[in-house]
Design an enzyme around this catalytic site. Structure first.
Site, short mmCIF file in Angstrom:
data_model
loop_
_atom_site.label_atom_id
_atom_site.label_comp_id
_atom_site.label_asym_id
_atom_site.label_seq_id
_atom_site.Cartn_x
_atom_site.Cartn_y
_atom_site.Cartn_z
N ASN A 166 0.79 -1.25 -0.07
CA ASN A 166 -0.08 -0.16 -0.01
C ASN A 166 0.75 1.42 0.10
O ASN A 166 1.74 1.48 0.85
CB ASN A 166 -0.95 0.01 1.32
CG ASN A 166 -1.95 1.26 1.34
OD1 ASN A 166 -1.48 2.13 1.01
ND2 ASN A 166 -3.29 0.82 1.70
N GLU A 214 11.38 -0.39 9.60
CA GLU A 214 12.70 -0.10 10.15
C GLU A 214 13.78 0.11 9.32
O GLU A 214 15.05 -0.08 9.68
CB GLU A 214 13.04 -1.40 11.42
CG GLU A 214 12.01 -1.55 12.42
CD GLU A 214 12.24 -2.84 13.16
OE1 GLU A 214 12.95 -2.65 14.20
OE2 GLU A 214 11.61 -4.00 12.86
MO1 MOS Z 1 10.59 -3.49 16.60
S1 MOS Z 1 12.19 -2.55 17.52
O1 MOS Z 1 11.73 -4.96 16.13
O2 MOS Z 1 9.71 -3.91 17.81
#
Ligand code: MOS
Length: 724
Positions: free
Chosen positions: A617, A691
């Site tokens: 998305n 991340e």
């Molecule tokens: Mo994320 S820091 O892997 O919960």
């Protein structure tokens, strides 16, 4: 799939409808808890006088180590469990860190519990505490001696390769203590429904918490239910099992009524971990043509004396470029602090910062443009493990970002660009995050009327995974996303992955695909990849509804990994495995402007180009990248928890003094999604992105600051006084 459809919970969010764990209704009148916490960092409690506290009207219970009912021990992350610390709640008089819970007060009102907390008279025998690196009493250990997962890398002879290099950089980089500070506080509401414990707790792994709570309290896991429908920010801080869960459960059992327990904003700084401070010593070399030779990287992570938590991560930096020789070592340094935990890109943010800052310094030493330097050292294999990348689009990201940014106009000389009294600097860095995956299940129900439901105990920590679940199913079933209901965040549902390591989208969509495949078999759909055929089969069903449970596990695992998931176990695989290297990449370019007189640092412009397999998305992905880049700016220029070296206490434990970027700090951020197809990693070719974007940003900013001023700052965050 890939469409920028709006959030599943958009209306609930913008109308303020109650959707978070602490908002869920409870039976009967709740009591309110308050944790009294230690005011010393190391020593012993010598006495607790609770007479005055008990006399406060409305106080129902004061629990300390002297009267706490029994609890079974829980393993920490290092031991394969989920406990934040090896020290049990109210275990005894020993104090391991400032802010350690030493008593639980429960009253009819929050105010009464709070008032009683001020009247609890606690005396201590305090010992000298060690706050951080370099303080007396800090003890260093090589991680290889305690955890084989972090074996040092000895790939060819790095010292010899460095000795024979035309250019080398030797530098030490430092990253600070950071705290997650989610807007939603750490709360737990516990009540007992007959023999069943019900927990309302914002959490990144409800099946894990269910099993851990059962183990700790000595009850059957089937008699624990955890509800966490939406999470108001976690970033790693709501993955572990903290003290408050068991304390709330014990108090609720003792009082026979629901107990609500919340860690206050300042208690949050010692309650559920943080990103630990690190030191990164790097030596990096290249030959006269700018080809990398040796790479040495030593990392020190600061952790608690009680619990040897660490992130490692150097096996991932060692995979990034065509190094000829690599030598890494990981150390922990222990002191009298609460235990760190995962925080957005736990291992990658500090280690990639150091690698990428060193790459920029080496490019400058060799007189090569830093973008060209990275392209010259591209690799198709992990040079240490010798296994191929399933896909790697770093060069495409560098090209896309460079074109959008106008990188070719950069004058390489420091202090060469200015606008009036503003010194201008341009910097770049690579971003990466390993593609990590976990087993997942997903229950799919389809109805003859053309609707469907997906049920799985996955977690939406603000990323949009409810939305993505509808998209993954819609495309297969031929049912519009708006006609698909999703239920998540309840341990009564079939188990989903932990919302950590950016595993959710890859793992969950794979399980949904498996459920769709099973449904196709159940309904006898001829061409299961044709949504029109699927929709027709659903409309023509001979019963009102049909239900299947799908399951998926990553390559290299087997069915036992799904069974482990049902036991609340965390089995994660990815990055470099036995036969492949799986990573998402990005290229980040920043402009900084530094006022020549005040040294004020601004970031007027950021371009980030990212390639992470299939994007489910583009709207929610854009938000993840945007949040990551802003987080990266915060890591470079704002975020740090200050420590009192004498008392080993956090100083700025509030969101007034713990700086994060605000709107005025953020200007133009331009995000490019570089197309990438990867058919080897999972069912839909999805890599995690949550991340990715905050990795690398600090190295891009520190290099831009050097380019503007000629000053190399290696300790994060960069402050005005570093540039005087
Ligand atoms: Mo994320 S820091 O892997 O919960």
């Amino acid at each position: 799939m890939g469409q920028p459809i709006t959030r599943y919970e958009a209306v609930q969010k913008v109308t303020g409808a109650k959707i978070y764990a602490d908002d869920l209704p409870v039976p009967g009148r709740a009591a309110y808890g308050w944790m009294v916490t230690s005011t010393i960092a190391r020593g012993r409690i010598t006495g607790i006088d609770d007479a005055a506290a008990r006399a406060v009207p409305g106080v129902q219970l004061i629990m300390t180590h002297e009267n706490r009912p029994p609890l079974s021990p829980l393993a920490t992350f290092a031991g394969g469990g989920l406990a934040i610390t090896s020290v049990a709640p109210l275990a005894g008089p020993e104090i391991h860190h400032d802010g350690q819970p030493i008593a639980l007060i429960v009253a009819d009102s929050f105010e009464a519990a709070r008032e009683a907390s001020f009247k609890l008279a606690v005396t201590y025998a305090a010992s000298t505490a060690t706050a951080t690196f370099g303080d007396p009493g800090a003890t260093e250990r090589n991680v290889a001696d305690i955890n084989p997962m972090f074996e040092p890398i000895r790939h060819n002879d790095a010292a010899a390769a460095l000795a024979g290099s035309a250019h080398t950089v030797t530098a030490e980089y430092r990253t600070p203590i950071q705290h997650h500070n989610p807007i939603e506080l750490f709360s737990t509401t516990a009540y007992w429904d007959g023999g069943t414990l019900v927990l309302h707790e914002p959490n990144q792994f409800v099946w894990g918490l269910k099993h851990a709570a059962a183990e700790q309290l000595g009850i059957d896991p089937d008699n624990v239910r955890v509800k966490s429908p939406f999470v108001g920010g976690a970033f790693g801080s709501k993955a572990a099992v903290t003290h408050r869960t068991a304390l709330a459960a014990l108090a609720a059992r003792q009082l026979g009524r629901p107990v609500k327990l919340v860690a206050s904003r300042d208690q949050g700084f010692t309650h559920s971990g943080h990103r630990q401070e690190t030191r990164q010593a790097v030596r990096l070399g290249c030959d006269a043509q700018g080809r990398l030779t040796g790479y040495e990287h030593k990392q020190w992570e600061f952790t608690a004396r009680s619990t040897p938590y660490q992130n490692g991560g150097l096996e991932k930096t060692a995979a990034m470029y065509a190094f000829q020789a690599v030598h890494t070592d990981n150390y922990i340094v222990q002191g009298d602090r609460n235990v760190p935990t995962f925080m957005r890109s736990p291992a990658e943010m500090p280690t990639v910062y150091a690698l990428e800052a060193a790459m920029n310094e080496l490019a400058a030493a060799a007189g090569i443009d830093p973008v060209e330097f990275r392209k010259r050292n591209d690799t198709r294999i992990d040079p240490v493990a010798g296994v191929p990348y399933t896909s790697r689009s770093l060069n495409e990201c560098l090209d896309a970002a460079a074109e959008r940014f106008g990188w070719s106009r950069r004058n390489p000389a420091p202090r060469s660009m200015r606008d009036g009294e503003w010194l201008i600097g341009w910097g770049c860095a690579m971003a990466m995050y390993p593609t990590l995956m976990m087993p997942s299940t997903a229950r799919l129900t389809v109805r003859r009327g053309g609707t469907a439901t997906i049920e799985v105990a996955a977690h939406d920590v603000g990323t949009g995974c409810y939305t993505i679940a509808t998209q993954a199913a819609a495309e297969r079933l031929g049912i519009a996303p708006g006609r698909i209901t999703v239920r998540m965040g309840d341990s009564r549902l079939p188990p989903g992955p932990i919302a950590g390591g950016s595993v959710t989208t890859a793992s969950l969509t794979s399980a949904i695909v498996d459920a769709c495949n099973r449904m196709a078999e159940t309904l006898g759909v001829d061409n299961a990849t044709d949504p029109a055929a699927f929709a027709a089969a659903i409309a023509g069903m001979d019963r009102p509804e049909a239900e299947v449970v799908g399951a998926w596990f990553p390559a290299g695992m087997d069915q036992s990994s799904v069974e482990a998931l049902y036991e609340g176990g965390v089995r994660i695989s990815g990055g470099t495995t036995a036969d492949r290297a799986m990573y998402a990449f990005g290229a980040e370019m920043v402009e900084v402007r530094i006022n020549e007189r005040t040294r004020e640092i601004r970031v007027p412009r950021v371009v980030g180009a990212f390639a992470a397999g299939r994007i489910m998305n583009t709207r929610t992905a854009h938000s993840q990248y945007l949040g990551g880049l802003i987080w990266g700016i915060g890591s470079a220029l704002h975020e740090a928890t200050e420590i009192d070296h004498k008392r080993a206490r956090y100083v700025n434990d509030n969101i007034a003094e713990y700086l994060v970027p605000v709107n005025a700090d953020i200007a133009d951020i331009d995000i490019i999604m570089v197309p990438e197809v990867d058919n080897q990693i999972n069912a839909l070719g999805v890599k995690g992105i949550g991340e990715l974007a905050n990795v690398g940003t600090p190295a891009a900013i520190t290099d831009a600051i050097w380019h503007a001023t000629g000053i190399r700052v290696r300790d994060l965050p960069v402050r005005i006084e570093d540039l005087l």
